[in-house]
Enzyme design. Structure first.
Site, PDB file in Angstrom:
ATOM      1  N   GLY A  14      54.350 -43.943   6.174  1.00 24.54           N
ATOM      2  CA  GLY A  14      55.291 -43.537   7.205  1.00 24.54           C
ATOM      3  C   GLY A  14      56.538 -42.842   6.695  1.00 24.54           C
ATOM      4  O   GLY A  14      57.578 -42.878   7.356  1.00 24.54           O
ATOM      5  N   SER A  15      56.451 -42.169   5.554  1.00 21.92           N
ATOM      6  CA  SER A  15      57.667 -41.492   5.072  1.00 21.92           C
ATOM      7  C   SER A  15      58.123 -40.436   6.087  1.00 21.92           C
ATOM      8  O   SER A  15      59.321 -40.254   6.303  1.00 21.92           O
ATOM      9  CB  SER A  15      57.449 -40.860   3.692  1.00 21.92           C
ATOM     10  N   LEU A  87      45.687 -41.490  11.391  1.00 25.61           N
ATOM     11  CA  LEU A  87      44.325 -41.218  10.946  1.00 25.61           C
ATOM     12  C   LEU A  87      43.247 -41.607  11.955  1.00 25.61           C
ATOM     13  O   LEU A  87      42.158 -42.012  11.573  1.00 25.61           O
ATOM     14  CB  LEU A  87      44.065 -41.926   9.607  1.00 25.61           C
ATOM     15  N   LEU A  89      41.241 -40.306  15.676  1.00 25.61           N
ATOM     16  CA  LEU A  89      41.075 -39.224  16.639  1.00 25.61           C
ATOM     17  C   LEU A  89      41.848 -39.569  17.920  1.00 25.61           C
ATOM     18  O   LEU A  89      41.835 -40.706  18.367  1.00 25.61           O
ATOM     19  CB  LEU A  89      39.579 -39.102  16.956  1.00 25.61           C
ATOM     20  N   HIS A 106      50.106 -31.367   9.426  1.00 25.39           N
ATOM     21  CA  HIS A 106      48.923 -31.323   8.566  1.00 25.39           C
ATOM     22  C   HIS A 106      49.320 -30.771   7.190  1.00 25.39           C
ATOM     23  O   HIS A 106      50.012 -29.752   7.112  1.00 25.39           O
ATOM     24  CB  HIS A 106      47.836 -30.432   9.196  1.00 25.39           C
ATOM     25  N   ASP A 147      42.479 -30.252  14.247  1.00 23.36           N
ATOM     26  CA  ASP A 147      43.317 -29.327  13.468  1.00 23.36           C
ATOM     27  C   ASP A 147      43.234 -27.888  13.970  1.00 23.36           C
ATOM     28  O   ASP A 147      43.180 -26.941  13.169  1.00 23.36           O
ATOM     29  CB  ASP A 147      42.919 -29.353  11.974  1.00 23.36           C
ATOM     30  N   GLU A 176      57.421 -31.395   3.891  1.00 25.12           N
ATOM     31  CA  GLU A 176      57.376 -32.235   5.108  1.00 25.12           C
ATOM     32  C   GLU A 176      58.746 -32.827   5.409  1.00 25.12           C
ATOM     33  O   GLU A 176      59.210 -32.803   6.558  1.00 25.12           O
ATOM     34  CB  GLU A 176      56.346 -33.360   4.919  1.00 25.12           C
TER      35      GLU A 176
HETATM   36  C1  GRF Z   1      51.408 -36.582   5.230  1.00 19.28           C
HETATM   37  O1  GRF Z   1      51.077 -35.869   4.086  1.00 19.28           O
HETATM   38  C2  GRF Z   1      50.989 -35.800   6.445  1.00 19.28           C
HETATM   39  O2  GRF Z   1      50.983 -34.432   6.245  1.00 19.28           O
HETATM   40  C3  GRF Z   1      49.587 -36.244   6.676  1.00 19.28           C
HETATM   41  O3  GRF Z   1      49.558 -37.604   6.270  1.00 19.28           O
HETATM   42  C4  GRF Z   1      50.598 -37.854   5.332  1.00 19.28           C
HETATM   43  C5  GRF Z   1      51.379 -39.018   5.855  1.00 19.28           C
HETATM   44  O4  GRF Z   1      52.310 -39.519   4.958  1.00 19.28           O
HETATM   45  N1  GRF Z   1      49.167 -35.952   8.005  1.00 19.28           N
HETATM   46  P1  GRF Z   1      53.365 -40.589   5.435  1.00 19.28           P
HETATM   47  O5  GRF Z   1      52.617 -41.796   5.983  1.00 19.28           O
HETATM   48  O6  GRF Z   1      54.259 -39.969   6.458  1.00 19.28           O
HETATM   49  O7  GRF Z   1      54.124 -40.994   4.202  1.00 19.28           O
END
Ligand code: GRF
Length: 192
Positions: A14-15, A87, A89, A106, A147, A176
């Site tokens: 969840g960063s 993760l 659908l 993504h 996607d 991100e």
């Molecule tokens: C990120 O790389 C995002 O692009 C992908 O999943 C990862 C999630 O990382 N969809 P986090 O849980 O937010 O650390």
């Protein structure tokens, strides 16, 4: 004016969810309604709770119910849903109810390295295996195909021949962290 309310769906660390929460804390027109995970022990839930955001966890069968997700979002008066490392659908019924209201992050330059099985390290491994010279992130609306929804923004990073999996992961994470909140903000406020 009533603030726009976001729900964040996440399955792991969840960063990105935490970065969104921190960015919108005290924001004048956007606030976080809740963080939802399909895993009850996902670290994102504890981190979000510490930041005083309501957290919810549902089982995989519960998150497969579009109607349940719709009701949850209605109850919390949610305007937009952000998928940040989620993760599962998203049920079709929910996508239809939230047309252009669900935004996904993504970790590649879609349409490259998207689709089934393309998440997390699988993406970066495939990119490195193909000796790509660049990668990046895509922030896009979610539609009925994996996607595939309308792209809101993409950001790129170069890849050197010496880059390891960890190097690429770090570059993508930096993109991100730098861009997701601001793109979400501009999208919701109609500035992109
Ligand atoms: C990120 O790389 C995002 O692009 C992908 O999943 C990862 C999630 O990382 N969809 P986090 O849980 O937010 O650390």
């Amino acid at each position: 004016m009533k603030k726009k309310r976001l729900a964040i769906f996440a399955s792991g660390t969840g960063s990105n969810a935490i970065n969104l929460i921190e960015y919108f804390t005290g924001h004048e027109s956007i606030e976080i309604g809740f963080v939802l995970s399909n895993k009850k022990d996902a670290p994102v839930l504890a981190s979000a709770s510490q930041l005083c955001v309501e957290t919810l966890s549902l089982s995989n069968s519960e998150v497969s119910s579009g109607q349940l997700l719709i009701e949850l979002c209605e109850k919390h008066q949610i305007d937009y849903v952000i998928l940040a490392g989620y993760l599962r659908l998203i049920p079709l019924e929910f996508i239809e109810a939230f047309s252009e209201g669900i935004i996904n992050l993504h970790p590649s330059l879609l349409p490259n390295y998207g689709g089934k099985g393309m998440y997390g390290r699988n993406v970066h491994n495939a990119v490195l295996k193909n000796k790509e010279k660049e990668s990046g992130i895509t922030i896009h609306f979610v539609n009925q195909k994996f996607d595939d929804g309308r792209v809101i923004a993409q950001f790129r990073c170069p890849i050197s021949s010496l880059d390891t999996l960890q190097d690429l992961e770090t570059k993508i994470r930096n993109l991100e962290q730098n861009y997701l909140p601001v793109v979400v903000e501009k999208t919701i406020l109609g500035m992109v």
